[in-house]
Design a protein around this motif. Structure first.
Motif, short mmCIF file in Angstrom:
data_model
loop_
_atom_site.label_atom_id
_atom_site.label_comp_id
_atom_site.label_asym_id
_atom_site.label_seq_id
_atom_site.Cartn_x
_atom_site.Cartn_y
_atom_site.Cartn_z
N LEU A 6 0.79 -1.41 0.08
CA LEU A 6 0.15 -0.13 -0.10
C LEU A 6 0.67 1.27 -0.16
O LEU A 6 0.50 2.41 -0.68
CB LEU A 6 -0.95 -0.04 1.09
N ARG A 7 2.00 1.28 0.74
CA ARG A 7 2.85 2.43 0.64
C ARG A 7 3.57 2.67 -0.52
O ARG A 7 3.54 3.88 -0.87
CB ARG A 7 3.93 2.23 1.72
N LYS A 8 3.91 1.76 -1.16
CA LYS A 8 4.45 1.60 -2.61
C LYS A 8 3.46 2.26 -3.54
O LYS A 8 3.86 3.11 -4.39
CB LYS A 8 4.84 0.13 -2.95
N GLN A 9 2.29 1.78 -3.60
CA GLN A 9 1.37 2.11 -4.58
C GLN A 9 1.03 3.66 -4.13
O GLN A 9 0.85 4.24 -5.27
CB GLN A 9 0.01 1.26 -4.34
N LYS A 10 0.98 4.16 -3.08
CA LYS A 10 0.66 5.41 -2.68
C LYS A 10 1.85 6.49 -3.21
O LYS A 10 1.80 7.39 -3.73
CB LYS A 10 0.63 5.68 -1.03
N LEU A 51 3.26 10.90 -9.54
CA LEU A 51 2.72 11.84 -10.60
C LEU A 51 1.46 12.03 -10.49
O LEU A 51 0.38 11.60 -10.57
CB LEU A 51 2.71 10.59 -11.82
N PRO A 52 1.30 13.36 -9.73
CA PRO A 52 0.19 13.80 -9.33
C PRO A 52 -0.89 14.23 -10.22
O PRO A 52 -2.18 14.06 -9.95
CB PRO A 52 0.39 15.07 -8.26
N LEU A 53 -0.46 14.46 -11.22
CA LEU A 53 -1.49 14.87 -12.45
C LEU A 53 -2.01 13.55 -13.12
O LEU A 53 -3.27 13.74 -13.70
CB LEU A 53 -0.68 15.57 -13.51
N PHE A 54 -1.48 12.60 -12.86
CA PHE A 54 -1.96 11.23 -13.54
C PHE A 54 -2.20 10.21 -12.57
O PHE A 54 -2.51 9.12 -12.33
CB PHE A 54 -0.78 10.89 -14.37
N ALA A 55 -2.59 10.68 -11.25
CA ALA A 55 -3.06 9.75 -10.05
C ALA A 55 -4.11 8.84 -10.27
O ALA A 55 -3.92 7.75 -10.04
CB ALA A 55 -3.10 10.61 -8.81
N ASP A 56 -4.97 9.38 -11.07
CA ASP A 56 -6.13 8.59 -11.20
C ASP A 56 -5.95 7.28 -12.04
O ASP A 56 -6.13 6.29 -11.90
CB ASP A 56 -7.31 9.33 -11.94
N GLN A 57 -5.23 7.61 -13.17
CA GLN A 57 -4.45 6.68 -14.15
C GLN A 57 -3.71 5.54 -13.65
O GLN A 57 -3.75 4.42 -13.83
CB GLN A 57 -3.99 7.22 -15.50
N VAL A 58 -2.79 6.14 -12.87
CA VAL A 58 -1.77 5.34 -12.06
C VAL A 58 -2.47 4.43 -11.10
O VAL A 58 -2.47 2.86 -11.24
CB VAL A 58 -0.93 6.28 -11.47
N ALA A 59 -3.33 4.84 -10.36
CA ALA A 59 -4.35 3.91 -9.60
C ALA A 59 -5.17 3.03 -10.06
O ALA A 59 -5.65 1.96 -9.87
CB ALA A 59 -5.43 5.01 -8.74
N ALA A 60 -5.78 3.22 -11.26
CA ALA A 60 -6.70 2.31 -12.22
C ALA A 60 -5.57 1.01 -12.66
O ALA A 60 -6.27 0.14 -12.79
CB ALA A 60 -6.98 3.35 -13.62
N LEU A 61 -4.43 1.51 -12.95
CA LEU A 61 -3.24 0.56 -13.26
C LEU A 61 -2.78 -0.37 -12.07
O LEU A 61 -2.21 -1.53 -12.49
CB LEU A 61 -2.21 0.86 -14.05
N GLN A 62 -3.05 0.04 -10.66
CA GLN A 62 -2.12 -0.80 -9.86
C GLN A 62 -3.20 -1.94 -9.36
O GLN A 62 -4.44 -1.80 -9.45
CB GLN A 62 -2.27 0.17 -8.75
N PRO A 63 -2.71 -3.11 -9.18
CA PRO A 63 -3.20 -4.22 -8.91
C PRO A 63 -3.70 -4.15 -7.39
O PRO A 63 -3.05 -3.45 -6.88
CB PRO A 63 -2.38 -5.40 -9.10
N SER A 64 -4.67 -5.06 -7.10
CA SER A 64 -5.26 -5.05 -5.65
C SER A 64 -4.07 -5.62 -4.83
O SER A 64 -3.17 -6.40 -5.19
CB SER A 64 -6.44 -5.78 -5.43
N VAL A 65 -4.05 -5.35 -3.71
CA VAL A 65 -3.15 -6.20 -2.43
C VAL A 65 -3.18 -7.58 -2.69
O VAL A 65 -2.14 -8.31 -2.65
CB VAL A 65 -3.34 -5.64 -0.98
#
Length: 119
Positions: free
Chosen positions: A23-27, A33-47
């Motif tokens: 979770l810390r790594k994903q955060k 990349l604060p401007l693309f935080a939504d896109q990055v979050a969408a690509l991150q797998p669940s824990v």
């Protein structure tokens, strides 16, 4: 032939500490990349997906490591048994007095030393 046993594999342990590290790594990735935080979050797998992948990879790595170790033991034994009797006796005496780790690379080292002394 004396040798140090390869430690037993206990399997991948899924701990709360590892989960919080994911979770810390994903955060950190999202904040990098604060401007693309939504896109990055969408690509991150669940824990759970990350932990499942890590468990599978740990099993594969353990099998590969054991195969690697076995391969080098076969090479070391082939080298040792290919030596002439007097060189083999020298290696055996040194192997029994050896105070370091008893693994394939150390046996290969002693075999190479016995060969070098004959030259």
């Amino acid at each position: 032939m004396m040798f140090d046993r390869y430690p037993r594999y206990e399997g991948f342990r899924d701990t709360p500490r590892k989960r919080s590290a994911v979770l810390r790594k994903q955060k950190a990735e999202r904040e990098a990349l604060p401007l693309f935080a939504d896109q990055v979050a969408a690509l991150q797998p669940s824990v759970d997906e990350v932990m499942t992948r890590r468990a599978q990879r740990a099993d594969v790595v353990e099998v590969e490591r054991r195969q690697f170790t076995a391969k080098w033991w076969r090479i070391a034994r082939h080298t040792y048994f290919g030596l002439p009797a007097e060189q083999k006796a020298k290696v055996q005496v040194r192997w029994h007095r050896w105070w370091g780790p008893r693994n394939s690379s150390c046996l290969l080292y002693l075999c190479s030393q016995a060969k070098a002394e004959q030259l």
